[in-house]
Design an enzyme around this catalytic site. Structure first.
Site, PDB file in Angstrom:
ATOM      1  N   VAL A  53       0.830  -1.206   0.000  1.00 32.18           N
ATOM      2  CA  VAL A  53       0.000   0.000   0.000  1.00 32.18           C
ATOM      3  C   VAL A  53       0.861   1.252   0.000  1.00 32.18           C
ATOM      4  O   VAL A  53       1.811   1.360   0.771  1.00 32.18           O
ATOM      5  CB  VAL A  53      -0.923   0.006   1.242  1.00 32.18           C
ATOM      6  CG1 VAL A  53      -1.804   1.229   1.243  1.00 32.18           C
ATOM      7  CG2 VAL A  53      -1.753  -1.265   1.273  1.00 32.18           C
ATOM      8  N   SER A  54       0.510   2.205  -0.862  1.00 30.98           N
ATOM      9  CA  SER A  54       1.131   3.518  -0.841  1.00 30.98           C
ATOM     10  C   SER A  54       0.165   4.495  -0.186  1.00 30.98           C
ATOM     11  O   SER A  54      -0.905   4.115   0.287  1.00 30.98           O
ATOM     12  CB  SER A  54       1.451   3.973  -2.269  1.00 30.98           C
ATOM     13  OG  SER A  54       0.253   4.250  -2.967  1.00 30.98           O
TER      14      SER A  54
END
Length: 214
Positions: free
Chosen positions: A9-10
């Site tokens: 996840v960013s």
């Protein structure tokens, strides 16, 4: 057999949604059902064994299980790390799918060919890293930069802040083992500091009394 999907996840929620959407579409086309999503917020530069993908591959997944990734870069930022993950999966009879590159790593001939290609890429990467390192060191040396650890005595070390405290303990004849515990350091660290400060002198042994004759 269980099916998992790994999402690195960013901070961009849209990117996360795109990963999830792409994986679900791929899973539908390839009859991969009941996917359990594993989300990770750590940087891809962190070694895979220290991320949630490490827990997934090393602890959770069993032989016959499947892991799906949105793309190669979501696995790791290094070819060497990707190769390590594929090798582990192969030796433990796990399947790896990569959506964007449309890759499937299992016990098929195509998977073995791809693993060989990755191995060659990893070897090439190692050569490039070695070459860049040698070139960088050569340039620094040409620029007059001294390489390696600085020679000579360090100006300050951690135990300097406890100098007076240590000297008081020595004056009270407290053992060095006890002093190391009092200043929260290892015995070897204390001994090195005492040697550095010229305080590691052994006490002279007491002279033995002459034997008396009856």
């Amino acid at each position: 057999m269980a099916n998992y999907a790994y999402l690195r996840v960013s901070t961009d929620q849209q990117d996360v949604d795109n990963q999830r959407h792409g994986i679900l579409e791929y899973a539908n086309r390839n009859s991969i059902t009941n996917i359990q999503f594993v989300e990770d917020t750590v940087s891809g530069k962190v070694k895979w064994r220290e991320r949630r993908i490490g827990d997934l591959l090393l602890k959770t997944m069993q032989p016959g299980d499947t892991a799906v990734f949105a793309e190669i870069s979501r696995m790791a930022r290094s070819t060497l790390q990707v190769l390590e993950m594929l090798e582990h999966a192969s030796t433990h009879n796990m399947q790896i799918h990569v959506v964007k590159q449309n890759m499937k790593f299992d016990d098929s001939m195509n998977a073995r060919i791809m693993a060989t290609v990755f191995g060659m890429a990893a070897e090439i990467e190692r050569e490039f890293i070695s070459l860049r390192t040698k070139e960088a060191l050569a340039k620094r040396k040409a620029d007059g930069v001294t390489l390696g650890r600085p020679k000579g005595r360090a100006e300050t070390v951690r135990l300097d802040a406890h100098a007076e405290e240590i000297k008081r303990y020595l004056a009270k004849d407290i053992s060095k083992r006890a002093i190391a515990k009092l200043v929260d350091c290892s015995k070897s660290t204390l001994y090195n500091w005492l040697e550095r400060e010229g305080l590691n002198k052994k006490k002279p042994k007491a002279a033995k009394a002459p034997a008396t004759t009856p």
